[in-house]
Design a protein around this motif. Structure first.
Motif, PDB file in Angstrom:
ATOM      1  N   GLN A 148       0.722  -1.292   0.100  1.00 32.87           N
ATOM      2  CA  GLN A 148       0.086  -0.051   0.132  1.00 32.87           C
ATOM      3  C   GLN A 148       0.886   1.270  -0.043  1.00 32.87           C
ATOM      4  O   GLN A 148       1.994   1.309   0.262  1.00 32.87           O
ATOM      5  CB  GLN A 148      -1.093  -0.169   1.283  1.00 32.87           C
ATOM      6  N   ALA A 149       0.300   2.186  -0.544  1.00 32.71           N
ATOM      7  CA  ALA A 149       1.102   3.703  -0.396  1.00 32.71           C
ATOM      8  C   ALA A 149       1.437   4.033   0.672  1.00 32.71           C
ATOM      9  O   ALA A 149       0.875   3.557   1.927  1.00 32.71           O
ATOM     10  CB  ALA A 149       0.218   4.753  -0.903  1.00 32.71           C
ATOM     11  N   SER A 175       8.291   4.841   1.677  1.00 29.61           N
ATOM     12  CA  SER A 175       7.446   6.020   1.333  1.00 29.61           C
ATOM     13  C   SER A 175       6.908   5.638  -0.061  1.00 29.61           C
ATOM     14  O   SER A 175       6.699   6.685  -0.979  1.00 29.61           O
ATOM     15  CB  SER A 175       7.640   7.263   1.563  1.00 29.61           C
ATOM     16  N   ARG A 212       4.939   5.131  -3.570  1.00 31.51           N
ATOM     17  CA  ARG A 212       3.989   5.907  -4.241  1.00 31.51           C
ATOM     18  C   ARG A 212       2.984   5.134  -5.141  1.00 31.51           C
ATOM     19  O   ARG A 212       3.910   4.219  -5.604  1.00 31.51           O
ATOM     20  CB  ARG A 212       4.103   7.303  -4.721  1.00 31.51           C
ATOM     21  N   PRO A 213       1.866   5.265  -5.383  1.00 34.80           N
ATOM     22  CA  PRO A 213       1.220   4.589  -6.809  1.00 34.80           C
ATOM     23  C   PRO A 213       2.077   4.764  -8.005  1.00 34.80           C
ATOM     24  O   PRO A 213       2.293   3.868  -8.702  1.00 34.80           O
ATOM     25  CB  PRO A 213      -0.033   5.014  -6.901  1.00 34.80           C
ATOM     26  N   GLU A 214       2.859   5.796  -8.023  1.00 33.46           N
ATOM     27  CA  GLU A 214       3.695   6.203  -9.391  1.00 33.46           C
ATOM     28  C   GLU A 214       4.937   5.159  -9.237  1.00 33.46           C
ATOM     29  O   GLU A 214       5.583   5.415 -10.428  1.00 33.46           O
ATOM     30  CB  GLU A 214       3.731   7.677  -9.446  1.00 33.46           C
ATOM     31  N   THR A 266       4.884   2.151  -9.190  1.00 34.63           N
ATOM     32  CA  THR A 266       4.438   1.132  -9.531  1.00 34.63           C
ATOM     33  C   THR A 266       5.159   0.535 -11.126  1.00 34.63           C
ATOM     34  O   THR A 266       5.208   1.624 -12.066  1.00 34.63           O
ATOM     35  CB  THR A 266       3.025   0.800  -9.781  1.00 34.63           C
ATOM     36  N   THR A 284       4.256  -3.190  -7.087  1.00 33.69           N
ATOM     37  CA  THR A 284       2.807  -2.539  -7.209  1.00 33.69           C
ATOM     38  C   THR A 284       2.367  -2.103  -6.095  1.00 33.69           C
ATOM     39  O   THR A 284       2.457  -2.694  -4.895  1.00 33.69           O
ATOM     40  CB  THR A 284       1.653  -3.780  -7.605  1.00 33.69           C
ATOM     41  N   VAL A 285       2.211  -0.529  -6.307  1.00 31.10           N
ATOM     42  CA  VAL A 285       1.819   0.103  -5.053  1.00 31.10           C
ATOM     43  C   VAL A 285       0.428   0.701  -5.194  1.00 31.10           C
ATOM     44  O   VAL A 285       0.089   1.373  -6.080  1.00 31.10           O
ATOM     45  CB  VAL A 285       2.705   1.513  -4.837  1.00 31.10           C
ATOM     46  N   SER A 286      -0.348   0.305  -4.403  1.00 28.49           N
ATOM     47  CA  SER A 286      -1.961   0.710  -4.221  1.00 28.49           C
ATOM     48  C   SER A 286      -2.107   1.832  -3.567  1.00 28.49           C
ATOM     49  O   SER A 286      -1.321   2.177  -2.705  1.00 28.49           O
ATOM     50  CB  SER A 286      -2.677  -0.368  -3.861  1.00 28.49           C
ATOM     51  N   SER A 287      -3.148   2.719  -4.062  1.00 26.93           N
ATOM     52  CA  SER A 287      -3.634   3.970  -3.523  1.00 26.93           C
ATOM     53  C   SER A 287      -4.530   3.807  -2.207  1.00 26.93           C
ATOM     54  O   SER A 287      -5.067   2.732  -1.831  1.00 26.93           O
ATOM     55  CB  SER A 287      -4.002   5.057  -4.413  1.00 26.93           C
TER      56      SER A 287
END
Length: 124
Positions: free
Chosen positions: A13-14, A85, A87-89, A91, A121-124
């Motif tokens: 997760q983010a 830290s 972030r979704p970006e 990913t 993969t980072v989810s928001s």
């Protein structure tokens, strides 16, 4: 030939953290730079971070400065990327890269060997 084996990718997760590892084997040079690149769908493979052969010099793309840390253990022929830290970006598929010699280069075409890639993969 040089072989690079990555590990440590996954889903987070983010705000979370992941640590990537890459072990080099085979006919490695007496000194070589190591780097991490990433490629998101539909985008080019871009450098994230790199470290010189003795660890004395590092490079980070602006978007990860202060969040990611690259390090290496030459006794183990291994390079690490600590990612905090997230972030979704962030990913993307992350690739480890090897370049014989002391100089860090940011262009992907100037790196000689690549790992198979590991998905982050980072989810928001």
């Amino acid at each position: 030939q040089v072989q690079l084996v990555e590990s440590g990718g996954g889903f987070v997760q983010a705000g979370g953290s992941l640590r990537l590892s890459c072990a080099a084997s085979g006919r490695t040079a007496s000194g070589y730079a190591m780097g991490w690149f990433r490629q998101a769908p539909g985008k080019e493979r871009d450098i994230v971070a790199a470290i010189s052969r003795n660890g004395g010099s590092t490079y980070y793309v602006d978007s990860v400065k202060g969040r990611f840390t690259i390090s290496r253990d030459n006794a183990k022929n291994t390079v690490y990327l600590q990612m905090n830290s997230l972030r979704p970006e962030d990913t993307a598929v992350y690739y480890c890269a090897y370049r014989a010699g002391a100089v860090i280069m940011t262009e992907s075409a100037l790196w000689g060997y690549w790992g198979q890639g590991t998905q982050v993969t980072v989810s928001s």
